[in-house]
Enzyme design. Structure first.
Site, short mmCIF file in Angstrom:
data_model
loop_
_atom_site.label_atom_id
_atom_site.label_comp_id
_atom_site.label_asym_id
_atom_site.label_seq_id
_atom_site.Cartn_x
_atom_site.Cartn_y
_atom_site.Cartn_z
N THR A 78 0.86 -1.20 0.00
CA THR A 78 0.00 0.00 0.00
C THR A 78 0.89 1.24 0.00
O THR A 78 2.01 1.20 0.48
CB THR A 78 -0.95 0.02 1.23
N ARG A 106 -12.71 -9.01 -2.44
CA ARG A 106 -12.28 -8.59 -1.09
C ARG A 106 -11.87 -7.10 -1.12
O ARG A 106 -11.15 -6.67 -2.00
CB ARG A 106 -11.10 -9.45 -0.65
N VAL A 107 -12.38 -6.32 -0.20
CA VAL A 107 -11.98 -4.92 -0.08
C VAL A 107 -11.32 -4.75 1.28
O VAL A 107 -11.83 -5.23 2.29
CB VAL A 107 -13.20 -3.97 -0.20
N GLY A 108 -10.18 -4.08 1.27
CA GLY A 108 -9.46 -3.88 2.53
C GLY A 108 -9.80 -2.55 3.17
O GLY A 108 -10.83 -1.94 2.90
N GLY A 154 -5.32 -5.21 6.32
CA GLY A 154 -6.56 -4.46 6.19
C GLY A 154 -7.67 -4.92 7.10
O GLY A 154 -8.43 -4.12 7.64
N1 GLY Z 1 -3.90 -2.31 3.81
C1 GLY Z 1 -4.21 -2.73 2.52
C2 GLY Z 1 -5.11 -3.88 2.45
O1 GLY Z 1 -5.16 -4.69 3.37
O2 GLY Z 1 -5.79 -4.03 1.49
#
Ligand code: GLY
Length: 354
Positions: free
Chosen positions: A208, A236-238, A262
């Site tokens: 990230t 999947r969304v973080g 995330g």
């Molecule tokens: N911190 C980025 C993610 O887990 O998607």
């Protein structure tokens, strides 16, 4: 019989004497001349909390320094705001294949690109974000368009792609964002684990990119962008596009951008948690350390943050093995990647694009 009448302009009703307007309860607006007197503009960058292989260390350091220099130059330009600076800095890293964002982003288990990003400004606390996009090279810029040109905060997938088209952003083929290194990383993870389900704790890739900034008017902003975790499940969304988790900005306090696991970051709302600690009186660095300790102890999650207060006080901390970070103050760039690093160099000659 005596009747007591409260006159309209009697002291008790006059705004001057209302308890809510007593000086005790008045916050100084960060833009007031008194509040902004001593603010030195600064932009603080992170290139992801992760394990970084030795061959990538120098590339990551060069990338975060370049982003810090470009963000700083935006802040120095005549109308450069904190918001412009964080967008410009994050774009630099989205375009740099060494980072997990934009070009070079991590891939899903099914070898797809699904990008998440957030941008937020602290004056009106407006935010824009995208999740699961694959046809834009700079999700941070699409996020800014969402913030400024739509009624919404977060758009996903094809709806976000349509909006990108409406605002005139060029469409990119998802394959054009895939690098050989991202494929290697996916194959490595596939060979013995699926990242999200294996309890991606301390020793895995989170990457990230992110930036926080305060400008000379005392306005703050944050931006965060990512391809998410390597080998994540499709859909999947973080934390990155979630206000309060992947980032937070409030001119009355400061701004935070986060990186790390995330699922853990979302559960503790890490960015808002850290600004809450600052609201209670902690300095940016203390709050960064305390927020990440809380996440480690409470949900066994690891990560990193960059923080700036509305007065230009800086915090940088991570609980993973490495996190490339950099900021520039005056002509000096501070940077590091290992715990306790604080290397410096003259930044005035390095702001060339990739
Ligand atoms: N911190 C980025 C993610 O887990 O998607």
């Amino acid at each position: 019989m005596s009747v007591s009448v409260r006159l309209r302009n009697s002291p008790i009703n006059s705004p001057k004497s209302s308890p809510c307007t007593s000086p005790r309860f008045l916050h100084k607006h960060p833009r007031s001349p008194a509040a902004r007197r001593s603010i030195m503009p600064v932009v603080v960058i992170h290139g992801g909390a992760a394990v970084v292989s030795p061959d990538k260390v120098q590339l990551k350091l060069e990338g975060v320094k370049r982003a810090a220099n470009i963000g700083y130059e935006v802040l120095q330009s005549s109308n450069g705001t904190a918001l412009d600076a964080v967008e410009a800095a994050v774009k630099v890293m989205e375009d740099d294949p060494v980072f997990n964002a934009g070009f070079g982003a991590s891939l899903t288990l099914t070898e797809k690109i699904e990008l998440d990003a957030l941008i937020m400004e602290g004056t009106r606390m407006k935010a824009g974000a995208v999740a699961g996009v694959s046809k834009v090279a700079n999700p941070v810029t699409l996020s800014r368009h969402i913030m400024e040109k739509s009624e919404h905060v977060l758009m996903i997938g094809d709806g976000a792609h349509k909006f990108a088209d409406e605002v005139g952003m060029p469409a990119t083929k998802p394959e054009a964002l895939v690098t050989e290194y991202a494929c290697e990383r996916l194959n490595y993870f596939k060979s013995f684990m699926t990242a999200v389900n294996s309890g991606m704790g301390k020793s895995s890739d989170h990457d990230t990119v992110g930036a926080v900034a305060v400008d000379s008017a005392g306005h703050v902003a944050c931006a965060t962008s990512t391809g998410g975790i390597t080998a994540k499940q499709e859909g999947r969304v973080g934390d990155s596009p979630c206000v309060g988790s992947g980032g937070f900005a409030d001119d009355f306090i400061g701004a935070v951008s986060t990186t790390g696991h995330g699922e853990a970051i979302m559960r503790v709302c890490l960015a808002r948690h850290i600004t809450g600690l600052m609201q209670q009186g902690m300095k940016a660095q203390e709050a960064a350390v305390a927020g990440l300790e809380y996440m480690k102890n409470r949900v066994q999650g690891y990560g990193g943050v960059v923080v700036v207060s509305n007065k230009g006080d800086i915090g940088v901390h991570f609980t993973t093995e490495c996190m490339a970070w950099a900021y520039r103050k005056g002509s000096v760039v501070h940077y590091g990647i290992q715990p306790d690093d604080d290397l410096t160099e003259d930044g005035s000659s390095d702001s060339s694009p990739l």
